[in-house]
Design a protein around this motif. Sequence first.
Motif, mmCIF file in Angstrom:
data_model
loop_
_atom_site.group_PDB
_atom_site.id
_atom_site.type_symbol
_atom_site.label_atom_id
_atom_site.label_comp_id
_atom_site.label_asym_id
_atom_site.label_seq_id
_atom_site.Cartn_x
_atom_site.Cartn_y
_atom_site.Cartn_z
ATOM 1 N N PRO A 51 -56.170 47.822 -20.003
ATOM 2 C CA PRO A 51 -55.009 48.176 -20.424
ATOM 3 C C PRO A 51 -55.270 48.747 -21.863
ATOM 4 O O PRO A 51 -54.202 49.553 -22.420
ATOM 5 C CB PRO A 51 -54.556 46.619 -20.844
ATOM 6 N N LEU A 52 -56.396 48.525 -22.697
ATOM 7 C CA LEU A 52 -56.488 49.180 -23.997
ATOM 8 C C LEU A 52 -56.706 50.572 -23.775
ATOM 9 O O LEU A 52 -56.239 51.482 -24.426
ATOM 10 C CB LEU A 52 -57.965 48.504 -24.443
ATOM 11 N N LEU A 53 -57.207 51.003 -22.447
ATOM 12 C CA LEU A 53 -57.547 52.585 -22.216
ATOM 13 C C LEU A 53 -55.979 53.226 -21.906
ATOM 14 O O LEU A 53 -55.679 54.173 -22.497
ATOM 15 C CB LEU A 53 -58.649 52.671 -21.225
ATOM 16 N N ILE A 54 -55.588 52.362 -21.300
ATOM 17 C CA ILE A 54 -54.050 52.892 -20.845
ATOM 18 C C ILE A 54 -53.149 53.132 -21.992
ATOM 19 O O ILE A 54 -52.463 53.764 -22.183
ATOM 20 C CB ILE A 54 -53.530 51.700 -19.679
ATOM 21 N N ALA A 55 -53.387 52.136 -22.883
ATOM 22 C CA ALA A 55 -52.504 52.180 -24.133
ATOM 23 C C ALA A 55 -53.048 53.286 -25.009
ATOM 24 O O ALA A 55 -51.910 54.004 -25.685
ATOM 25 C CB ALA A 55 -52.480 50.781 -24.774
ATOM 26 N N ILE A 56 -54.215 53.507 -25.303
ATOM 27 C CA ILE A 56 -54.631 54.661 -25.789
ATOM 28 C C ILE A 56 -54.124 55.889 -25.605
ATOM 29 O O ILE A 56 -53.425 56.737 -26.088
ATOM 30 C CB ILE A 56 -56.312 54.854 -25.907
ATOM 31 N N ILE A 57 -54.096 56.070 -24.172
ATOM 32 C CA ILE A 57 -53.596 57.348 -23.516
ATOM 33 C C ILE A 57 -52.190 57.478 -23.530
ATOM 34 O O ILE A 57 -51.737 58.609 -23.894
ATOM 35 C CB ILE A 57 -53.988 57.443 -21.927
ATOM 36 N N LEU A 58 -51.590 56.428 -23.398
ATOM 37 C CA LEU A 58 -49.973 56.291 -23.428
ATOM 38 C C LEU A 58 -49.527 56.712 -24.922
ATOM 39 O O LEU A 58 -48.629 57.411 -24.881
ATOM 40 C CB LEU A 58 -49.587 54.871 -23.122
ATOM 41 N N GLY A 59 -50.157 56.082 -25.952
ATOM 42 C CA GLY A 59 -49.972 56.519 -27.207
ATOM 43 C C GLY A 59 -50.105 58.177 -27.551
ATOM 44 O O GLY A 59 -49.148 58.634 -27.974
ATOM 45 N N ALA A 60 -51.233 58.477 -27.099
ATOM 46 C CA ALA A 60 -51.605 59.835 -27.311
ATOM 47 C C ALA A 60 -50.464 60.814 -26.704
ATOM 48 O O ALA A 60 -50.093 61.774 -27.114
ATOM 49 C CB ALA A 60 -52.920 60.144 -27.034
ATOM 50 N N VAL A 61 -50.133 60.396 -25.412
ATOM 51 C CA VAL A 61 -49.364 61.221 -24.661
ATOM 52 C C VAL A 61 -47.861 61.341 -25.378
ATOM 53 O O VAL A 61 -47.184 62.252 -25.436
ATOM 54 C CB VAL A 61 -49.155 60.927 -23.128
ATOM 55 N N MET A 62 -47.489 60.154 -25.817
ATOM 56 C CA MET A 62 -46.242 60.081 -26.291
ATOM 57 C C MET A 62 -46.244 60.886 -27.772
ATOM 58 O O MET A 62 -45.082 61.584 -28.003
ATOM 59 C CB MET A 62 -45.926 58.431 -26.724
ATOM 60 N N ALA A 63 -47.030 60.891 -28.403
ATOM 61 C CA ALA A 63 -47.245 61.483 -29.779
ATOM 62 C C ALA A 63 -47.358 62.888 -29.565
ATOM 63 O O ALA A 63 -46.787 63.644 -30.548
ATOM 64 C CB ALA A 63 -48.518 60.989 -30.221
ATOM 65 N N ASN A 64 -47.686 63.458 -28.377
ATOM 66 C CA ASN A 64 -47.689 64.954 -28.341
ATOM 67 C C ASN A 64 -46.836 65.361 -27.367
ATOM 68 O O ASN A 64 -46.433 66.532 -27.277
ATOM 69 C CB ASN A 64 -49.276 65.365 -27.421
ATOM 70 N N VAL A 65 -45.947 64.659 -26.840
ATOM 71 C CA VAL A 65 -44.733 64.878 -26.044
ATOM 72 C C VAL A 65 -43.248 64.829 -26.654
ATOM 73 O O VAL A 65 -42.535 65.583 -26.694
ATOM 74 C CB VAL A 65 -44.726 64.209 -24.702
ATOM 75 N N VAL A 66 -43.221 63.791 -27.565
ATOM 76 C CA VAL A 66 -41.979 63.676 -28.250
ATOM 77 C C VAL A 66 -42.202 63.434 -29.720
ATOM 78 O O VAL A 66 -43.364 63.108 -30.051
ATOM 79 C CB VAL A 66 -41.331 62.489 -27.628
ATOM 80 N N HIS A 67 -41.359 63.812 -30.571
ATOM 81 C CA HIS A 67 -41.296 63.552 -31.915
ATOM 82 C C HIS A 67 -40.977 62.155 -32.253
ATOM 83 O O HIS A 67 -40.041 61.527 -31.948
ATOM 84 C CB HIS A 67 -40.368 64.469 -32.645
ATOM 85 N N LEU A 68 -42.083 61.469 -32.893
ATOM 86 C CA LEU A 68 -41.943 60.033 -33.233
ATOM 87 C C LEU A 68 -41.180 60.021 -34.661
ATOM 88 O O LEU A 68 -41.651 60.456 -35.663
ATOM 89 C CB LEU A 68 -43.369 59.697 -33.536
ATOM 90 N N MET A 304 -54.480 49.838 -30.153
ATOM 91 C CA MET A 304 -54.837 50.836 -29.300
ATOM 92 C C MET A 304 -53.752 51.979 -29.168
ATOM 93 O O MET A 304 -53.887 53.080 -29.307
ATOM 94 C CB MET A 304 -55.516 50.544 -28.201
ATOM 95 N N PHE A 305 -52.527 51.406 -28.593
ATOM 96 C CA PHE A 305 -51.480 52.195 -28.669
ATOM 97 C C PHE A 305 -50.958 52.822 -29.961
ATOM 98 O O PHE A 305 -50.731 53.967 -30.044
ATOM 99 C CB PHE A 305 -50.460 51.366 -28.135
ATOM 100 N N ALA A 306 -51.001 52.230 -31.019
ATOM 101 C CA ALA A 306 -50.781 52.617 -32.371
ATOM 102 C C ALA A 306 -51.834 53.616 -32.810
ATOM 103 O O ALA A 306 -51.410 54.717 -33.195
ATOM 104 C CB ALA A 306 -50.701 51.588 -33.213
#
Length: 346
Positions: A51-68, A304-306
């Motif tokens: 889940p740590l790896l999933i969270a890191i990837i999820l956070g990186a994808v979100m940061a690059n796809v949408v404006h936070l 890791m998501f953060a």
Amino acid sequence: MTTQTKPAGTPVRPQAGPPALSAALLPGLAVCVLATAVAMIANHFLPAVSPLLIAIILGAVMANVVHLPQRLQPGLQFSAKRLLRAGVALLGLQLMFSQILGLGWGVIVMVVAIVGLGITGSMFIGKLLGLSWTQRILIACGFSICGAAAAAAVDGVVQAEEEEVVTAVALVIIFGTLMIPIIPALSDLFGFGSKQAGLWAGGSVHEVAQVVATAGAIGGGALAVAVVVKLARVLMLAPVMAVLSLRQRRSAEGLPAGSKRPPIIPLFVAMFIAMVALRSTGVLPDAVLGAGKFVETALLTAAMFALGAGVQVATMRKVGAKPFVMALLSTVWVMSIALVGVLLVG
């Protein structure tokens, strides 16, 4: 390395310490809780993927796809700092001193050499490449100790630029993941048994989660050996942090004006050692250990998501090729030290 204007969505470092627990943290914390739930549910259906790896990837994808939105940043920063430290402290419940001693003195010396020589050699490589001291120490500790958690923990002492932290985290993700198929393939090529392959995986792969994935691919008894060796490397975080804290106390280099000198041993590192000691007594029932493992995983997943939310393509382009070169050479260096250790003691 000179830090330019941070891209939108990059966590902003405060001028006077981490944020207090307040309503301003709630939006970012809510997103982290949601992402943690998604990552842990995905892990339930895909147990081979941490889940740590999933969270890191999820956070990186979100940061690059949408404006936070900016209102998320206090909560994301709180998660990347405070929740990570709490998770690292609880990580101590996974380890007993008897497990470390059970490795034998040869393997213990091997672990100390991997961390000590890994950091020293990586710092030298980074210096030759002209990287800043803070960028070098983040990558060196991340690759030699325990990945993104080590890099973020070291940042709490050396106060690196946010750009340098997210770069180190991104490099851990990239190169640690690449090692998952490489170590089993090379172990098979060298004719290693499961114990030797487990020693090599635990001694060279960056993240605990990546070690589990690597050793799981090897099979046999590799997983048990690899995890204990990796946790022994995690335990080395305590003396390394103490050395860095002493350095920062003796020199104002790299510290913002008006900052307090860091403690010799940060509180979360002391708590990590205390948790190892508590686990080593054998008084904790399985139910408590199970609950502690769940909470630790949830805290580190949120952190890791953060951290992943700060990894942006624009930032990685801006830092240039030098950190990637250091990461590649450091990975080979740590793998080589671990390989020598396996050949000597395995």
